[in-house]
Design a protein around this motif. Structure first.
Motif: not given
Lengths: 207, 207
Positions: A30, B71-72, B55, B68-69, A68, A28, B64, B76-80
């Motif tokens: 990540x 956040x990388x 975030x 993710x890309x 990914x 949720x 997603x 930092x983290x990501x949230x979906x």
């Protein structure tokens, strides 16, 4: 994978003997650094074979971040199968029926025939291996496409459920990064594979 | 983003004046190299502000890979956000109702209150900006949480639909990497922002 097991011990919220929430760092919110490390580990375990992996396959939604990360480590594209409740075959797709025990519903997963074929060597990746329902569906789709299967990599395995057995009965090589033998609120026990006894030996392959 | 527009020209399958499929490289099969470049571009555009982004927020499933890309790139983290058709408030979640015009259905999106709060500075990322329904829902959730919003980054914008206007009316900074002014089968036209005229200047910020 020691860092993952530590994280599960620290942050996994165990609601019952079968339900664990890991939504603070895996599915949720990540932790991208951990996700990338998970991808590297799958790449290390499965990517050393004679036949190079050409595609990583997962299922929406919570497999995407790990597919990914693995695809980044391997330098290949990834595909996520779509879940649909209604059967619509508007285009050429490989499909498999899935019964979700947790949600008590049937659905269909599909992958476009354009993106998977006999020339592919596929690694399947997902967040959880429990009843194995969705993963068996993905294996069926790979077989239908004529592609070869490098194996199935799972982040967390509930080893007390039947998923691994179902996959191994199909001749599939399964590798999970954290195998839970039992759990209850406040307590989790892992199967300590040889893979995870320090120092990790590259020769410890398979599952 | 020139490389993205080239790819849309080459591989985007335009089915009507409003429907384009990009599932060979963005949202079914995913080109991880392109996804990482997209993340870096969002990080470049939004990450230079005084307040560091804490975030990245998106919505399952096809946001997603880009969250993710990004956040990388930002570290930092990501949230979906989760989509649910049934309203179940078993735990403390921020929720927003969404009406999908494409699918003709209402659903609810939710984010756990544990992972978003007043201390956060949030960047929202998604694959498509069209009617803006889901993105307006995500903006509402960020506001409800008390977090501040760095902006909304979209991979592809259908500029002939109302999404951007709805977001800008809320005072949100919107940046899309490929803005489509019109399309029809076999043809796609982009709005050529100053951002994308070579050479790209770092000073060209905002949208």
């Amino acid at each position: 994978m020691q860092v993952l097991k530590e994280r599960i011990r620290q942050e996994g919220l165990i609601l019952s003997d079968t339900v664990m929430k890991v939504d603070s760092f895996l599915n949720h919110q990540v932790d991208t650094e951990l996700a990338l490390a998970i991808g590297k580990e799958f790449s290390r375990v499965f990517g050393a074979g004679d036949q190079p992996i050409t595609k990583v396959l997962t299922i929406e939604a919570s497999g995407i971040q790990f597919a990914m990360a693995t695809a980044i480590a391997l330098g290949v594209p990834f595909i996520y199968a779509k879940k649909k409740k209604v059967i619509t075959l508007a285009e050429s797709v490989y499909t498999a029926p899935v019964h979700s025990f947790t949600r008590g519903e049937h659905y269909q997963i599909s992958v476009s025939q354009k993106y998977l074929g006999a020339e592919d060597h596929v690694l399947i990746v997902d967040d959880f291996l429990a009843t194995g329902a969705a993963l068996v569906g993905l294996v069926d789709i790979v077989q239908e496409s004529g592609a070869s299967l490098a194996g199935v990599g799972c982040v967390i395995e509930k080893s007390f459920q039947e998923g691994r057995g179902l996959l191994e009965d199909k001749g599939v090589s399964v590798h999970s990064l954290a195998r839970i033998s039992s759990m209850s609120p406040g307590e989790v026990h892992f199967i300590e594979d040889n893979h995870y006894i320090q120092p990790i030996k590259e020769s410890a392959a398979g599952c």
